[in-house]
Design a protein around this motif. Structure first.
Motif, PDB file in Angstrom:
ATOM      1  N   GLU A  13      -0.667 -40.121  10.161  1.00 46.61           N
ATOM      2  CA  GLU A  13       0.217 -39.737  11.254  1.00 46.61           C
ATOM      3  C   GLU A  13       0.704 -40.982  11.978  1.00 46.61           C
ATOM      4  N   PRO A  14       2.011 -41.099  12.241  1.00 45.97           N
ATOM      5  CA  PRO A  14       2.510 -42.279  12.956  1.00 45.97           C
ATOM      6  C   PRO A  14       2.244 -42.163  14.449  1.00 45.97           C
ATOM      7  N   TYR A  15       2.182 -43.337  15.118  1.00 49.00           N
ATOM      8  CA  TYR A  15       2.240 -43.326  16.575  1.00 49.00           C
ATOM      9  C   TYR A  15       3.598 -42.748  16.975  1.00 49.00           C
ATOM     10  N   PRO A  16       3.690 -42.159  18.154  1.00 50.82           N
ATOM     11  CA  PRO A  16       5.010 -41.655  18.602  1.00 50.82           C
ATOM     12  C   PRO A  16       6.082 -42.742  18.577  1.00 50.82           C
ATOM     13  N   GLU A  17       5.701 -43.985  18.968  1.00 52.71           N
ATOM     14  CA  GLU A  17       6.673 -45.082  18.962  1.00 52.71           C
ATOM     15  C   GLU A  17       7.119 -45.407  17.541  1.00 52.71           C
ATOM     16  N   GLN A  18       6.195 -45.328  16.584  1.00 46.71           N
ATOM     17  CA  GLN A  18       6.570 -45.586  15.190  1.00 46.71           C
ATOM     18  C   GLN A  18       7.579 -44.555  14.702  1.00 46.71           C
ATOM     19  N   ALA A  19       7.313 -43.293  14.986  1.00 49.69           N
ATOM     20  CA  ALA A  19       8.220 -42.233  14.538  1.00 49.69           C
ATOM     21  C   ALA A  19       9.610 -42.430  15.130  1.00 49.69           C
ATOM     22  N   ASP A  20       9.668 -42.728  16.431  1.00 51.98           N
ATOM     23  CA  ASP A  20      10.960 -42.956  17.066  1.00 51.98           C
ATOM     24  C   ASP A  20      11.657 -44.179  16.467  1.00 51.98           C
ATOM     25  N   GLY A  21      10.886 -45.250  16.231  1.00 54.94           N
ATOM     26  CA  GLY A  21      11.463 -46.459  15.674  1.00 54.94           C
ATOM     27  C   GLY A  21      11.977 -46.262  14.258  1.00 54.94           C
ATOM     28  N   ILE A  22      11.219 -45.534  13.450  1.00 52.97           N
ATOM     29  CA  ILE A  22      11.651 -45.271  12.069  1.00 52.97           C
ATOM     30  C   ILE A  22      12.951 -44.486  12.056  1.00 52.97           C
ATOM     31  N   GLU A  23      13.012 -43.427  12.846  1.00 48.55           N
ATOM     32  CA  GLU A  23      14.218 -42.602  12.858  1.00 48.55           C
ATOM     33  C   GLU A  23      15.409 -43.372  13.435  1.00 48.55           C
ATOM     34  N   THR A  24      15.150 -44.197  14.449  1.00 49.38           N
ATOM     35  CA  THR A  24      16.229 -45.028  15.004  1.00 49.38           C
ATOM     36  C   THR A  24      16.759 -46.005  13.963  1.00 49.38           C
ATOM     37  N   ALA A  25      15.847 -46.659  13.231  1.00 48.70           N
ATOM     38  CA  ALA A  25      16.252 -47.632  12.215  1.00 48.70           C
ATOM     39  C   ALA A  25      17.036 -46.967  11.091  1.00 48.70           C
ATOM     40  N   CYS A  41       2.005 -55.790  20.235  1.00 46.82           N
ATOM     41  CA  CYS A  41       1.052 -55.919  19.137  1.00 46.82           C
ATOM     42  C   CYS A  41       0.297 -54.618  18.967  1.00 46.82           C
ATOM     43  N   GLY A  42       0.175 -54.173  17.725  1.00 44.79           N
ATOM     44  CA  GLY A  42      -0.512 -52.915  17.463  1.00 44.79           C
ATOM     45  C   GLY A  42       0.410 -51.723  17.401  1.00 44.79           C
ATOM     46  N   THR A  43       1.735 -51.930  17.606  1.00 46.86           N
ATOM     47  CA  THR A  43       2.689 -50.829  17.544  1.00 46.86           C
ATOM     48  C   THR A  43       2.884 -50.333  16.119  1.00 46.86           C
ATOM     49  N   GLY A  44       2.587 -51.175  15.137  1.00 55.47           N
ATOM     50  CA  GLY A  44       2.801 -50.793  13.744  1.00 55.47           C
ATOM     51  C   GLY A  44       4.215 -51.076  13.281  1.00 55.47           C
ATOM     52  N   LYS A  45       4.759 -52.223  13.715  1.00 55.62           N
ATOM     53  CA  LYS A  45       6.157 -52.542  13.393  1.00 55.62           C
ATOM     54  C   LYS A  45       6.360 -52.774  11.906  1.00 55.62           C
ATOM     55  N   TYR A 543       8.957 -50.902  23.045  1.00 50.36           N
ATOM     56  CA  TYR A 543       7.729 -50.114  23.089  1.00 50.36           C
ATOM     57  C   TYR A 543       6.602 -50.976  23.641  1.00 50.36           C
ATOM     58  N   GLY A 544       5.984 -50.531  24.701  1.00 46.74           N
ATOM     59  CA  GLY A 544       4.881 -51.274  25.291  1.00 46.74           C
ATOM     60  C   GLY A 544       3.547 -50.932  24.653  1.00 46.74           C
ATOM     61  N   LEU A 545       2.465 -51.480  25.220  1.00 46.70           N
ATOM     62  CA  LEU A 545       1.124 -51.177  24.733  1.00 46.70           C
ATOM     63  C   LEU A 545       0.765 -49.740  25.111  1.00 46.70           C
ATOM     64  N   THR A 546       0.464 -48.927  24.130  1.00 48.41           N
ATOM     65  CA  THR A 546       0.116 -47.534  24.404  1.00 48.41           C
ATOM     66  C   THR A 546      -1.391 -47.303  24.366  1.00 48.41           C
ATOM     67  N   PHE A 547      -2.161 -48.340  24.032  1.00 45.25           N
ATOM     68  CA  PHE A 547      -3.610 -48.200  24.037  1.00 45.25           C
ATOM     69  C   PHE A 547      -4.101 -48.073  25.483  1.00 45.25           C
ATOM     70  N   SER A 548      -5.270 -47.537  25.634  1.00 45.89           N
ATOM     71  CA  SER A 548      -5.804 -47.273  26.962  1.00 45.89           C
ATOM     72  C   SER A 548      -5.774 -48.513  27.852  1.00 45.89           C
ATOM     73  N   ILE A 724      -5.106 -57.980  22.474  1.00 44.58           N
ATOM     74  CA  ILE A 724      -5.240 -56.539  22.213  1.00 44.58           C
ATOM     75  C   ILE A 724      -4.427 -56.186  20.976  1.00 44.58           C
ATOM     76  N   ARG A 725      -5.125 -55.847  19.888  1.00 38.04           N
ATOM     77  CA  ARG A 725      -4.449 -55.583  18.616  1.00 38.04           C
ATOM     78  C   ARG A 725      -4.638 -54.143  18.125  1.00 38.04           C
ATOM     79  N   GLY A 726      -5.517 -53.388  18.788  1.00 32.78           N
ATOM     80  CA  GLY A 726      -5.777 -52.033  18.328  1.00 32.78           C
ATOM     81  C   GLY A 726      -6.326 -51.181  19.448  1.00 32.78           C
ATOM     82  N   PRO A 727      -6.420 -49.858  19.241  1.00 35.02           N
ATOM     83  CA  PRO A 727      -6.818 -48.938  20.318  1.00 35.02           C
ATOM     84  C   PRO A 727      -8.240 -49.122  20.800  1.00 35.02           C
ATOM     85  N   ASP A 728      -9.107 -49.717  19.988  1.00 39.05           N
ATOM     86  CA  ASP A 728     -10.509 -49.863  20.377  1.00 39.05           C
ATOM     87  C   ASP A 728     -10.848 -51.259  20.885  1.00 39.05           C
ATOM     88  N   GLU A 729      -9.874 -52.140  20.961  1.00 47.59           N
ATOM     89  CA  GLU A 729     -10.148 -53.504  21.394  1.00 47.59           C
ATOM     90  C   GLU A 729     -10.025 -53.641  22.906  1.00 47.59           C
TER      91      GLU A 729
END
Length: 786
Positions: A13-25, A41-45, A543-548, A724-729
């Motif tokens: 499953e993509p992050y919401p930002e990834q889905a929006d970015g893919i469809e925009t591209a 960083c960590g958006t999955g570009k 897209y900003g950092l969406t991790f906690s 910060i590179r991932g949701p658990d970092e």
């Protein structure tokens, strides 16, 4: 688009930002445009861009045939390779793998260069390769004495002859091996009579159809192999006895994803000789680390010629002229006369070009000596103290003809400039007939640069003599050539036109980075606004950092601006310097790995020395060095236990390096890493940007902002983005300088995206320890790092 891209996407499953970015591209590319994406960083570009591009290539109704990825960082190149593999591992069962290829240089794929045999290594591979290829073609051409099949067969049978003679019977055939595969040839180049040739290239020529597609010469199936990385390609090609570099060129137009470097698209010589077939409307382009696009392309579309090259060019011209002057009926004289008769270059033109090159070198010598006499009067007895230097050939802030142009116009007409490139090409062709030497000819380079020097305007181009330190004991003890390489440099100050022209060749695509803001500046300096005016849509996403947010603490420390006026020279005991050492030591004195970024290497050395006296944990200093030293330093930093790594924000450790997991717990940036604003070239760039994009040009921002301040802020943002590179970092990010903390006349907060400005709340230096304690920095570092 019906979300057909989800079949390509490599994860559940993509992050919401990834889905929006893919469809925009996808939607933007289908309209012939470009998506400009800043993603933290960590958006999955990487997966975002590959998914969008491959979806277009796989769509039968789309005009796209391939994806070309361009990146300036090796680490990112590896990430694209990894994501292609992930996509292939998760494609629907009835889908064929995505075919992909990584572009590398000849030194990485030539079997002889890789194994350091055949008198070929990384430093000689280009000249040796071209010489061997030319001799192989001469042997097998219409006028040649043999065929490619015979040459390849003879090289394969050399082992049989070796064994029959008993020369190696006890140990077996001594085959050349590379990439873990044996080749059918000896570990040296082959010979036909007295002529050396390359058996790998001979085999390629034998397999090459007379009028067909070069891909028909590929002796292995590639369509279902997925990604062919460098080791795969070399092993398959060399194992079959054919040329890996030729295989690279043959496969390029036929794979779905090509991963390469910026120079594969923006270096004119690379495009002309190798990658030009990829640059058309059927290609979906991905520009990764796009914040580096402008400075990297500026270097690629600039040009120059060194003193030694001028010397060699004069010698080469003499080598062609002398046979005719000494004995026009001799073999060499007749050959030269024949070649000149078939061209539109006369002997008089050769003589005039030689005189011009000789006089130009004398003028270069005169100007270097005059500069040293003026700026360093004791230079002849103090050469070890001379720095790298830059001698402007005009006032950097006044666009006007340069001194070399004015000198030449006073002695020569326009013809010698205009015809120099044609003369250079003819001389190189004649030399290749006169002598068999595996080296690049100097005359074509000189001709190309002279032609560009003549054509380029004086507002967007800046001309200078660049002196870089070297050591040459063969030069006289009182000559500047003993200590300097001097180069006539033609600097392209405003590369936006070149960027826009090249991007315009593609059908559409994505330009992305973690640090593109302010997007209006990025669009202006890369020529994207001009493309949009020409009907190519440009669509922005940030897209900003969406991790906690609970996992990170961000501080903008309101310390005195780290400027030369405030801090003084390294080693001085100024109050400003003390504030910065205290702030960095407050972070680095706790548990965990800490990255400290300074404006330059001199300041990094100073900070490392101060920290060594303050900290109990190891302090590592990154210095301007080669890749091997940098990799060793990274390995030591990642090797366990709390450490502090101090580096320059303009170095290689603050961008593109993967500090995942517990490799990094905090990053501290000291100052705004502006380049040296006193350098003539820097002043020329600022002036050119003022004229192009300032209040009188397009963009409405000053040249200092667009050329210096914005790129410097991106460097700082890249450094703190390593944490910060991932949701658990979890981690801490600290910017130390009042310009990050306050909105003031020289503040830089406006150059951050809104979401990041909100995160980096200002704190006074004495409140930083409290902020770290509240975040629980030491406790989380200790638990993770142990």
């Amino acid at each position: 688009m019906g979300e057909t891209w989800r079949a390509v996407f490599g994860h559940d499953e993509p992050y919401p930002e990834q889905a929006d970015g893919i469809e925009t591209a996808i939607e933007t590319a289908e309209r012939g445009g470009f998506a400009v994406i800043e993603g933290a960083c960590g958006t999955g570009k990487t997966m975002l861009a590959l998914t969008a591009g491959i979806d277009r290539v796989r769509d039968p109704d789309s005009s796209f045939e391939r994806v070309v990825v361009l990146t300036s960082v090796k680490q990112q190149l590896r990430q694209f390779e990894a994501d292609v593999r992930t996509i292939n591992d998760n494609l629907p069962d009835d889908w064929r793998p995505v075919s992909a290829l990584t572009l590398v240089g000849k030194a990485d794929v030539c079997p002889y260069s890789r194994e350091r045999v055949g008198r070929i290594d990384e430093s000689t591979v280009y000249d040796r390769c071209e010489g061997l290829r030319e001799r192989t073609r001469n042997l097998t051409g219409s006028e040649g004495p043999t065929t490619a099949a015979t040459l390849a067969a003879d090289a394969r049978q050399a082992q049989t002859g070796l064994l029959d003679s008993g020369g190696n019977a006890s140990t077996g055939p001594d085959y050349l091996e590379t990439a873990g595969e044996p080749t059918p040839y000896l570990p040296d180049t082959a010979e036909y009579g007295d002529t050396e040739y390359c058996p790998f290239y001979a085999q390629y020529l034998d397999d090459l159809p007379e009028d067909g597609d070069p891909v028909e010469a590929v002796p292995f199936d590639f369509a279902d192999r997925g990604l062919l990385d460098t080791e795969d390609l070399v092993g398959l090609a060399a194992g079959h006895g054919t040329c890996p570099h030729s295989m690279l060129g043959a496969l390029l137009p036929h794979v779905e994803v090509v991963i390469g470097n910026y120079y594969h698209a923006f270096d004119p010589r690379t495009v002309d000789s190798f990658t030009g077939a990829l640059l058309d409307e059927s290609t979906f382009v991905v520009c990764d680390e796009a914040h580096m696009l402008e400075p990297r392309v500026r270097d690629l579309v600039s040009d120059g010629v060194g003193d030694a090259t001028l010397r060699d060019a004069e010698s080469e011209l003499t080598r062609v002229i002398q046979p005719v002057e000494l004995d026009a009926e001799s073999r060499d004289g007749a050959l030269v006369r024949g070649e000149l008769a078939e061209s539109d270059v006369s002997l008089d033109e050769l003589r005039e070009t030689r005189a011009f090159v000789r006089d130009l070198r004398e003028e270069l010598d005169r100007r270097v000596r005059a500069h040293l006499d003026r700026e360093h009067p004791a230079w002849r007895t103090a050469m070890d103290d001379l720095p790298d230097d830059e001698i402007p050939l005009r006032d950097p802030e006044t666009p006007e003809p340069d001194a070399i142009t004015e000198w030449a116009e006073g002695r020569y007409g326009d013809d010698v400039w205009v015809r120099a490139e044609t003369v250079g090409a003819v001389v190189a062709r004649v030399l290749n007939e006169l002598e068999e030497e595996d080296r690049e000819r100097a005359v074509p380079t000189v001709g190309r640069v002279l032609g560009a020097w003549y054509r380029a305007d004086h507002a967007r181009y800046f001309r200078a003599i660049d002196c870089s330190r070297t050591w040459n004991e063969t030069e006289p003890a009182d000559s500047w050539r003993r200590i300097y390489n001097a180069r006539l440099s033609l600097h392209n100050c405003v590369p936006g036109d070149a960027i826009a022209d090249r991007l315009g060749d593609f059908g559409g695509g994505v330009l992305m980075s973690a640090t593109l803001e302010p997007l209006d500046v990025f669009r202006t300096v890369t020529g994207l606004d001009d493309l949009e005016d020409a009907g190519r849509p440009v669509v922005e996403r940030t897209y900003g950092l969406t991790f906690s947010a609970e996992n990170r603490a961000s501080f903008a420390v309101d310390a005195p601006a780290f400027t030369h006026e405030n801090r003084g020279a390294p080693g001085s005991a100024s109050e400003t310097r003390q504030v910065y050492v205290d702030a960095v030591a407050e972070v680095a004195g706790r548990e965990g790995n800490v990255l400290v970024g300074m404006p330059n290497y001199a300041e990094a050395e100073w900070m490392a020395g101060e920290l060594e006296a303050r900290l109990d944990s190891p302090v590592l200093l990154d210095e301007s060095s080669d890749d091997g030293a940098t990799e060793a330093l990274k390995a030591e930093f990642f090797g366990g236990g709390s450490k502090t790594l101090v580096t320059s924000l303009r170095g290689t450790l603050t961008e593109g390096v993967d500090y995942r997991g517990d490799r990094l717990h905090a990053a501290v940036v000291c100052g705004v890493p502006l380049v040296d604003t006193t350098r003539p070239r820097t002043r020329a760039v600022v002036t050119a940007y003022d004229r192009a994009f300032g209040s009188d040009g397009r963009g409405g921002r000053s040249g200092f902002e667009t050329a210096l301040t914005v790129p410097a802020v991106r460097k700082a943002r890249q450094a703190v983005g390593r944490v910060i590179r991932g949701p658990d970092e979890r981690g801490v990010r600290v910017l130390v300088d009042a310009r990050y903390a306050r909105d003031r006349w020289n503040g830089v907060r406006e150059y951050f995206p809104e979401w990041e400005r909100a995160e980096f709340q200002p704190v006074s230096p004495d409140m930083l320890p409290l902020g770290l304690d509240r975040f629980g920095y030491s406790s989380f570092c200790k638990s993770e790092h142990t």
